[in-house]
Write a protein that holds these residues in place. Sequence first.
Motif, short mmCIF file in Angstrom:
data_model
loop_
_atom_site.label_atom_id
_atom_site.label_comp_id
_atom_site.label_asym_id
_atom_site.label_seq_id
_atom_site.Cartn_x
_atom_site.Cartn_y
_atom_site.Cartn_z
N ILE A 1 0.85 -1.20 0.00
CA ILE A 1 0.00 0.00 0.00
C ILE A 1 0.88 1.24 0.00
O ILE A 1 0.63 2.21 -0.73
N GLY A 2 1.92 1.21 0.81
CA GLY A 2 2.84 2.35 0.87
C GLY A 2 3.53 2.60 -0.45
O GLY A 2 3.66 3.75 -0.89
N LEU A 3 3.99 1.51 -1.10
CA LEU A 3 4.66 1.65 -2.39
C LEU A 3 3.73 2.22 -3.45
O LEU A 3 4.11 3.09 -4.24
N ILE A 4 2.49 1.71 -3.46
CA ILE A 4 1.52 2.16 -4.47
C ILE A 4 1.18 3.64 -4.27
O ILE A 4 1.15 4.42 -5.23
N SER B 1 3.39 9.47 9.88
CA SER B 1 2.53 8.39 9.38
C SER B 1 1.35 9.00 8.65
O SER B 1 0.73 9.95 9.14
N PHE B 2 1.04 8.46 7.47
CA PHE B 2 -0.07 8.98 6.67
C PHE B 2 -1.32 8.16 6.93
O PHE B 2 -1.30 6.93 6.87
N ARG B 3 -2.42 8.85 7.26
CA ARG B 3 -3.71 8.21 7.46
C ARG B 3 -4.59 8.55 6.26
O ARG B 3 -4.71 9.70 5.87
N TYR B 4 -5.20 7.52 5.68
CA TYR B 4 -5.93 7.68 4.42
C TYR B 4 -7.42 7.91 4.65
O TYR B 4 -8.02 7.36 5.58
N PHE B 5 -8.02 8.73 3.76
CA PHE B 5 -9.46 8.95 3.78
C PHE B 5 -10.16 7.91 2.89
O PHE B 5 -9.53 7.17 2.13
N ASP B 6 -11.50 7.91 2.97
CA ASP B 6 -12.29 7.03 2.10
C ASP B 6 -12.03 7.31 0.62
O ASP B 6 -12.16 6.41 -0.22
N SER B 7 -11.67 8.55 0.32
CA SER B 7 -11.49 8.94 -1.08
C SER B 7 -10.37 8.18 -1.77
O SER B 7 -10.30 8.14 -3.01
N VAL B 8 -9.45 7.56 -1.01
CA VAL B 8 -8.35 6.84 -1.63
C VAL B 8 -8.77 5.45 -2.09
O VAL B 8 -8.12 4.84 -2.96
N ILE B 9 -9.86 4.94 -1.53
CA ILE B 9 -10.27 3.56 -1.83
C ILE B 9 -10.59 3.37 -3.33
O ILE B 9 -10.10 2.40 -3.94
N PRO B 10 -11.38 4.25 -3.96
CA PRO B 10 -11.63 4.07 -5.41
C PRO B 10 -10.35 4.11 -6.23
O PRO B 10 -10.22 3.38 -7.23
N ARG B 11 -9.38 4.93 -5.83
CA ARG B 11 -8.12 5.00 -6.58
C ARG B 11 -7.34 3.70 -6.44
O ARG B 11 -6.76 3.21 -7.41
N LEU B 12 -7.35 3.13 -5.23
CA LEU B 12 -6.65 1.85 -5.04
C LEU B 12 -7.37 0.73 -5.79
O LEU B 12 -6.72 -0.19 -6.32
#
Length: 236
Positions: A184-187, A215-226
């Motif tokens: 996840i970090g690499l992507i 440390s980076f905390r992700y929002f819901d908005s990153v899920i569609p991109r992943l």
Amino acid sequence: MSQLMNSNIKMTSLDIAQLTGKQHKNVMADIRKEIKELGEEVGQLIFQPSSYINSQNKEHPCFSFGKDGAMQLALKYDAKTRFKVIQRIEELENSYRPYIRPSEQEIKRMNAEARLENARVRKANTYLKLSNVDTLSKEYKSILVAKASETLSGEKILPYAKSEQQTYSAKNLGEMFGVSPQRIGLITNKHNLKIEEYGEWYRDKSRYSSKEIDSFRYFDSVIPRLEEILGVDKSS
């Protein structure tokens, strides 16, 4: 009266004359009148006959007295003059006040409090320095400032800012997509997803040491991109 008599300050009728601007002979007359009104026994206990040598080397009578006598005379005069006399009494009392050395136990207590206060200041300064890290989110910066104020004051003065969005760690997302947190970090690094649109930077404690790391905390908005990048649809 006895409490006043125990005061160790000493003044003379010459001092009163200088403070009030009155002629010394008039101050002497005021004192004699006070002695008469108080009664010889009490009056002479407060005002003691004395003498001084003038500039012509001649001896002249005066009165000496302590705080009680000075206060007794001050009450005879106007407000401004009383203030001058009382102010002079306080100056003399402060000059006579002995220095009291703190006990060893008190010194140890004061030193311990000073060390504790210094430690609080250092800790608060650390929080403030961290709040200036550019990669941190605004919310986390405000938390650090609030922590600094709490450390110094011992109580919560500023409210802790809370993110309005749910956040995910790389581990959370890895479990969601069935990949490792490292991937996840690499992507997210490769596709430049560690930006405000997709999450916030925080200062977290390392799992492997006592150090703190970004440390980076992700929002819901990153899920569609992943989902797009990994070719996985999590909505089904």
